[in-house]
Design a protein around this motif. Structure first.
Motif, PDB file in Angstrom:
ATOM      1  N   ASP A 236      13.899   1.754  36.374  1.00  0.00           N
ATOM      2  CA  ASP A 236      13.719   2.989  35.616  1.00  0.00           C
ATOM      3  C   ASP A 236      14.562   3.047  34.343  1.00  0.00           C
ATOM      4  OD1 ASP A 236      12.062   4.900  37.592  1.00  0.00           O
ATOM      5  OD2 ASP A 236      13.473   3.727  38.762  1.00  0.00           O
ATOM      6  N   ILE A 237      15.833   2.665  34.431  1.00  0.00           N
ATOM      7  CA  ILE A 237      16.696   2.739  33.254  1.00  0.00           C
ATOM      8  C   ILE A 237      16.250   1.766  32.165  1.00  0.00           C
ATOM      9  CG2 ILE A 237      19.044   2.280  32.417  1.00  0.00           C
ATOM     10  CD1 ILE A 237      20.060   3.588  35.023  1.00  0.00           C
ATOM     11  N   PRO A 238      15.975   0.472  32.474  1.00  0.00           N
ATOM     12  CA  PRO A 238      15.491  -0.413  31.412  1.00  0.00           C
ATOM     13  C   PRO A 238      14.202   0.079  30.754  1.00  0.00           C
ATOM     14  CG  PRO A 238      16.188  -1.707  33.297  1.00  0.00           C
ATOM     15  CD  PRO A 238      16.222  -0.270  33.733  1.00  0.00           C
ATOM     16  N   LEU A 239      13.265   0.601  31.552  1.00  0.00           N
ATOM     17  CA  LEU A 239      11.999   1.029  30.964  1.00  0.00           C
ATOM     18  C   LEU A 239      12.160   2.300  30.140  1.00  0.00           C
ATOM     19  CD1 LEU A 239       8.600   0.548  32.701  1.00  0.00           C
ATOM     20  CD2 LEU A 239       8.929   2.423  31.109  1.00  0.00           C
ATOM     21  N   LEU A 240      12.971   3.241  30.637  1.00  0.00           N
ATOM     22  CA  LEU A 240      13.193   4.468  29.873  1.00  0.00           C
ATOM     23  C   LEU A 240      13.944   4.164  28.581  1.00  0.00           C
ATOM     24  CD1 LEU A 240      12.987   7.539  29.659  1.00  0.00           C
ATOM     25  CD2 LEU A 240      15.136   7.706  30.941  1.00  0.00           C
ATOM     26  N   ALA A 241      14.934   3.278  28.652  1.00  0.00           N
ATOM     27  CA  ALA A 241      15.669   2.896  27.441  1.00  0.00           C
ATOM     28  C   ALA A 241      14.723   2.287  26.412  1.00  0.00           C
ATOM     29  CB  ALA A 241      16.782   1.910  27.788  1.00  0.00           C
ATOM     30  N   GLU A 242      13.774   1.495  26.879  1.00  0.00           N
ATOM     31  CA  GLU A 242      12.798   0.868  25.973  1.00  0.00           C
ATOM     32  C   GLU A 242      11.925   1.926  25.302  1.00  0.00           C
ATOM     33  OE1 GLU A 242      11.433  -2.758  24.247  1.00  0.00           O
ATOM     34  OE2 GLU A 242      13.187  -2.184  25.407  1.00  0.00           O
ATOM     35  N   GLU A 243      11.531   2.932  26.062  1.00  0.00           N
ATOM     36  CA  GLU A 243      10.722   4.006  25.488  1.00  0.00           C
ATOM     37  C   GLU A 243      11.500   4.756  24.401  1.00  0.00           C
ATOM     38  OE1 GLU A 243       7.637   4.626  25.684  1.00  0.00           O
ATOM     39  OE2 GLU A 243       6.835   4.665  27.725  1.00  0.00           O
ATOM     40  N   PHE A 244      12.773   5.005  24.632  1.00  0.00           N
ATOM     41  CA  PHE A 244      13.582   5.680  23.615  1.00  0.00           C
ATOM     42  C   PHE A 244      13.708   4.821  22.350  1.00  0.00           C
ATOM     43  CE2 PHE A 244      15.489   8.524  26.983  1.00  0.00           C
ATOM     44  CZ  PHE A 244      15.143   9.711  26.362  1.00  0.00           C
ATOM     45  N   ILE A 245      13.847   3.515  22.535  1.00  0.00           N
ATOM     46  CA  ILE A 245      13.912   2.617  21.380  1.00  0.00           C
ATOM     47  C   ILE A 245      12.619   2.697  20.576  1.00  0.00           C
ATOM     48  CG2 ILE A 245      13.966   0.185  20.683  1.00  0.00           C
ATOM     49  CD1 ILE A 245      15.911  -0.302  23.013  1.00  0.00           C
TER      50      ILE A 245
ATOM     51  N   GLY B 171      12.390   5.650  18.456  1.00  0.00           N
ATOM     52  CA  GLY B 171      13.359   5.726  17.372  1.00  0.00           C
ATOM     53  C   GLY B 171      14.573   6.576  17.678  1.00  0.00           C
ATOM     54  N   ILE B 172      14.867   6.753  18.972  1.00  0.00           N
ATOM     55  CA  ILE B 172      16.022   7.565  19.377  1.00  0.00           C
ATOM     56  C   ILE B 172      17.082   6.649  19.972  1.00  0.00           C
ATOM     57  CG2 ILE B 172      16.840   9.313  20.999  1.00  0.00           C
ATOM     58  CD1 ILE B 172      14.337  10.846  20.550  1.00  0.00           C
ATOM     59  N   ASP B 173      18.283   6.732  19.417  1.00  0.00           N
ATOM     60  CA  ASP B 173      19.388   5.896  19.871  1.00  0.00           C
ATOM     61  C   ASP B 173      20.155   6.628  20.957  1.00  0.00           C
ATOM     62  OD1 ASP B 173      21.312   3.986  20.157  1.00  0.00           O
ATOM     63  OD2 ASP B 173      22.368   4.442  18.290  1.00  0.00           O
ATOM     64  N   ILE B 174      19.900   6.289  22.196  1.00  0.00           N
ATOM     65  CA  ILE B 174      20.617   6.889  23.320  1.00  0.00           C
ATOM     66  C   ILE B 174      21.243   5.754  24.128  1.00  0.00           C
ATOM     67  CG2 ILE B 174      18.458   6.992  24.658  1.00  0.00           C
ATOM     68  CD1 ILE B 174      19.640   9.460  26.079  1.00  0.00           C
ATOM     69  N   ASP B 175      22.548   5.815  24.288  1.00  0.00           N
ATOM     70  CA  ASP B 175      23.285   4.732  24.945  1.00  0.00           C
ATOM     71  C   ASP B 175      23.673   5.154  26.353  1.00  0.00           C
ATOM     72  OD1 ASP B 175      24.740   2.559  25.652  1.00  0.00           O
ATOM     73  OD2 ASP B 175      26.331   2.822  24.171  1.00  0.00           O
ATOM     74  N   PHE B 176      22.861   4.734  27.327  1.00  0.00           N
ATOM     75  CA  PHE B 176      23.136   5.081  28.716  1.00  0.00           C
ATOM     76  C   PHE B 176      24.423   4.431  29.218  1.00  0.00           C
ATOM     77  CE2 PHE B 176      18.339   5.476  28.967  1.00  0.00           C
ATOM     78  CZ  PHE B 176      18.354   6.862  29.040  1.00  0.00           C
ATOM     79  N   ARG B 177      24.889   3.381  28.547  1.00  0.00           N
ATOM     80  CA  ARG B 177      26.066   2.659  29.042  1.00  0.00           C
ATOM     81  C   ARG B 177      27.330   3.515  29.016  1.00  0.00           C
ATOM     82  NH1 ARG B 177      23.226  -0.840  25.802  1.00  0.00           N
ATOM     83  NH2 ARG B 177      22.320  -2.647  26.844  1.00  0.00           N
ATOM     84  N   ARG B 178      27.298   4.633  28.318  1.00  0.00           N
ATOM     85  CA  ARG B 178      28.473   5.511  28.267  1.00  0.00           C
ATOM     86  C   ARG B 178      28.637   6.292  29.564  1.00  0.00           C
ATOM     87  NH1 ARG B 178      27.798   9.443  23.562  1.00  0.00           N
ATOM     88  NH2 ARG B 178      25.607   9.310  24.160  1.00  0.00           N
ATOM     89  N   TYR B 179      27.612   6.283  30.426  1.00  0.00           N
ATOM     90  CA  TYR B 179      27.624   7.108  31.622  1.00  0.00           C
ATOM     91  C   TYR B 179      27.598   6.246  32.882  1.00  0.00           C
ATOM     92  CZ  TYR B 179      26.068  10.155  27.871  1.00  0.00           C
ATOM     93  OH  TYR B 179      25.962  10.814  26.679  1.00  0.00           O
ATOM     94  N   ASN B 180      27.916   6.865  34.000  1.00  0.00           N
ATOM     95  CA  ASN B 180      27.862   6.174  35.280  1.00  0.00           C
ATOM     96  C   ASN B 180      26.431   6.130  35.801  1.00  0.00           C
ATOM     97  OD1 ASN B 180      30.778   5.805  35.706  1.00  0.00           O
ATOM     98  ND2 ASN B 180      30.850   8.030  35.886  1.00  0.00           N
ATOM     99  N   PHE B 181      26.051   5.000  36.402  1.00  0.00           N
ATOM    100  CA  PHE B 181      24.755   4.853  37.062  1.00  0.00           C
ATOM    101  C   PHE B 181      24.982   4.848  38.567  1.00  0.00           C
ATOM    102  CE2 PHE B 181      23.212   1.838  33.429  1.00  0.00           C
ATOM    103  CZ  PHE B 181      23.219   2.907  32.547  1.00  0.00           C
ATOM    104  N   VAL B 182      24.252   5.670  39.290  1.00  0.00           N
ATOM    105  CA  VAL B 182      24.306   5.654  40.752  1.00  0.00           C
ATOM    106  C   VAL B 182      22.917   5.299  41.260  1.00  0.00           C
ATOM    107  CG1 VAL B 182      24.763   6.951  42.848  1.00  0.00           C
ATOM    108  CG2 VAL B 182      26.126   7.404  40.807  1.00  0.00           C
TER     109      VAL B 182
END
Length: 255
Positions: free
Chosen positions: A99-108, A111-122
């Motif tokens: 889910d995270i890789p695919l959602l990150a790809e959609e944001f890219i 054209g939206i720069d959202i960095d999930f790496r700043r947060y914790n993944f559970v």
């Protein structure tokens, strides 16, 4: 047991056209946002993926082209989704790998720069796999003693995931009710990119996780074989992987 939160956590689930993060698109996203005071907000969106939904995917989530033809495109709701998720930790079931890789790809792509790496993944699946080795349907039955009706509907799946996590905290005394701890516990292997093509060695250096350069330092490979960078940039790798690769390529040029 309620989660011990210092900031909100969003549990999210995707229904998609397939499982390829670089090619496939989201057709439904559901978000359960849980706040430190335990109140919840739920957001569910059907999305026009701008491509045909393969019959194999429809068999799983029951969403057809007709169901989404008049729905907004991801780029239309991306700013709203980014605002909902901003400043939140992230939870899901198999979310680290899918889910995270695919959602990150959609944001890219939007054209939206959202960095999930700043947060914790559970990733609740990884707790289950480390403890019991099962699927979400079995996990829901095992931990909550309930049958998961409506499986593969995004909202049903995220609610089940949230309930399973709370039940896991009740069942296993060694699991700390702390999001940072759970994030570390559910991260099977740390990677530099969401798709896991670039990992780390025991010195914390980026290495390739695939192919003929498996285990080799990325900057060393790119320094002596810059054509490999060109090949990866032209090949079918996710945009996030290419972004990380480009950062490392620039680093290799500086040495």
């Amino acid at each position: 047991m309620n989660l011990n939160l210092t900031r909100p956590i969003v549990f999210f689930d995707l229904e998609t056209t397939g499982v390829n993060a670089s090619k496939d698109r989201i057709v439904e996203i559901s978000i359960l946002k849980v706040f430190p005071d335990t109140h919840e907000e739920v957001y569910t969106y059907r999305i026009n993926p701008e491509m045909h939904i393969p019959e194999q995917a429809t068999e799983v989530h029951k969403i057809t082209d007709d169901d989404v033809k008049d729905k907004p495109k991801f780029r239309d709701i991306a700013p709203q989704l980014a605002k909902i998720m901003e400043g939140c930790d992230i939870g899901g079931y198999n979310s680290n790998k899918f889910d995270i890789p695919l959602l990150a790809e959609e944001f890219i792509k939007a054209g939206i720069d959202i960095d999930f790496r700043r947060y914790n993944f559970v990733d609740v699946q990884n707790i289950f796999y480390k403890k019991e080795q099962r699927t979400l349907v079995a996990a829901y039955k095992f931990y909550c003693d309930k049958d998961l009706t409506g499986a593969h509907a995004a909202e049903a799946d995220i609610r089940a995931t949230y309930e399973v996590l709370k039940a896991q905290l009740d069942r296993y005394p060694d699991l700390k009710n702390d999001i940072a701890f759970l994030s570390e516990y559910t991260t099977m292997k740390k990677t530099a990119d969401y798709a896991g093509r670039i990992g780390y060695n025991d010195k914390g250096e980026e290495v390739f996780n695939f192919g003929k350069h498996l285990g080799k330092k990325v900057v060393d490979v790119l320094k002596v074989e810059p054509s490999f960078y060109d090949w990866m940039m032209k090949a079918d790798f996710p945009g996030d992987t290419k972004r990380v690769l480009t950062q490392l390529y620039m680093k290799s040029r500086q040495k």
